[in-house]
Design a protein around this motif. Structure first.
Motif, PDB file in Angstrom:
ATOM      1  N   UNK B   1       0.848  -1.209   0.000  1.00  0.00           N
ATOM      2  CA  UNK B   1       0.000   0.000   0.000  1.00  0.00           C
ATOM      3  C   UNK B   1       0.876   1.248   0.000  1.00  0.00           C
ATOM      4  N   UNK B   2       0.686   2.068  -1.022  1.00  0.00           N
ATOM      5  CA  UNK B   2       1.455   3.315  -1.074  1.00  0.00           C
ATOM      6  C   UNK B   2       0.500   4.500  -1.201  1.00  0.00           C
ATOM      7  N   UNK B   3       1.046   5.683  -0.945  1.00  0.00           N
ATOM      8  CA  UNK B   3       0.284   6.924  -0.993  1.00  0.00           C
ATOM      9  C   UNK B   3       0.988   7.905  -1.921  1.00  0.00           C
ATOM     10  N   UNK B   4       0.212   8.688  -2.638  1.00  0.00           N
ATOM     11  CA  UNK B   4       0.807   9.664  -3.545  1.00  0.00           C
ATOM     12  C   UNK B   4       1.471  10.795  -2.760  1.00  0.00           C
ATOM     13  N   UNK B   5       2.598  11.257  -3.268  1.00  0.00           N
ATOM     14  CA  UNK B   5       3.271  12.429  -2.715  1.00  0.00           C
ATOM     15  C   UNK B   5       3.955  13.119  -3.882  1.00  0.00           C
ATOM     16  N   UNK B   6       4.530  14.272  -3.627  1.00  0.00           N
ATOM     17  CA  UNK B   6       5.181  15.033  -4.696  1.00  0.00           C
ATOM     18  C   UNK B   6       6.611  15.338  -4.287  1.00  0.00           C
ATOM     19  N   UNK B   7       7.534  15.098  -5.205  1.00  0.00           N
ATOM     20  CA  UNK B   7       8.930  15.463  -4.977  1.00  0.00           C
ATOM     21  C   UNK B   7       9.231  16.740  -5.740  1.00  0.00           C
TER      22      UNK B   7
END
Lengths: 104, 104, 104
Positions: B1-7
Motif C-alpha cells: 500500500x502506497x500513498x501519492x506524494x510530490x517530490x
C-alpha cells in the motif's frame, strides 16, 4: 501552472562522462547536472568478470531535463547505443513537470 | 500500500542554498536532502555571458518530498519567483509514492 | 521503445547503508547507486530530540531501478520495516521508463 517535460538519467563510469555530455549537448539540451557517487552492478560498474562495489566517487549520475520528448528519446538512444554495449551503465526516463518551459 | 506524494527538485548555485532551504522550511516541509554536484547551462550555472561548466562541487541539488501537492506548488513557485529571475537554476516536480504519509 | 520499471529511492543515515544495500541485493536487484549528501528532518537525520542539519556527507541516497514492481515493493517494505522505526529516513517509489529491461 506546470508543463510536462522529460528527465533523462544516465548512471555510468566516470571514464565516459565527457562522451555522454557531448551527446547531451549535441542533441540540444539546455544543460545538465553531474553528481558523483558509487554503486554496484549495472549501476555504473564495468562487469569485466563479475559485479563489484565501486567507491564513493567511481561513477557519475548525469541528469538532463528537456521539454521535448523527442530530444529525450534521442539522447537516451544515442547514449545507450554509443556506450552501453561495452560499458556498464543505465539510462532511464521520467515524466516531470516544470514551471518555465522556455528554460528547457 | 502506497500513498501519492510530490517530490520537488531544485538545482541551483550553492550561493543561494540557504535561501532556498529557508523557503522549504517556511512552507512546512518535514525535511530536505542536499546533494552537491556540477553542471552546465540552466542546471545551476549563472549565465553572466554564456553557459560554462561548473566543477564537481559548484552547484547543489535540493530534494523535498511532501504529501500535500499544494505545499509542493508553493515551494516551487516561491523558489522560482525569489531566485530564478536573477540566478540560473531549475525546479521541477514529480509524482512519487510513499509508504508512510505521516513522515511527509 | 521503452519499458516500464520502478525506481526505489532510500535516503538514510550513512550508518545503515550496508544493511540497506544487503536487503537490495537479497531481493534480487541487479545493482544500485549510492550518492552522499546532507539534509534535515526525516530526510536522513536521526531525530533524537529535534531535527538538525547534517553536514554535506552525513547521509546517503540509495537508488535502485528494477523491472519488477513486486521486487520494488519488497525492497521498500523491508527497508522501512527493518530500519525506519528506529532511524530517520525515507523511502519512495517512482515509475520510470527503461530501454533495455534485461539490465534490470
Amino acid at each position: 501552472m506546470t508543463y510536462k517535460a522529460t528527465k533523462i538519467t544516465i548512471v555510468s563510469e566516470k571514464l565516459i562522462q565527457s562522451g555522454i555530455t557531448r551527446i547531451v549537448e549535441d542533441e540540444g539540451a539546455a544543460g545538465y547536472t553531474v553528481i558523483e557517487g558509487g554503486g554496484k552492478g549495472q549501476h555504473g560498474v564495468r562487469s569485466t568478470d563479475r559485479p563489484k562495489v565501486v567507491g564513493a566517487f567511481g561513477i557519475v549520475k548525469i541528469e538532463v531535463v528537456v521539454a521535448d520528448r523527442g530530444v529525450a528519446d534521442a539522447i537516451a538512444d544515442k547514449v545507450a547505443a554509443s556506450y552501453f554495449e561495452n560499458y556498464a551503465g543505465i539510462v532511464y526516463l521520467e515524466e516531470v513537470e516544470v514551471l518555465r518551459p522556455k528554460k528547457f
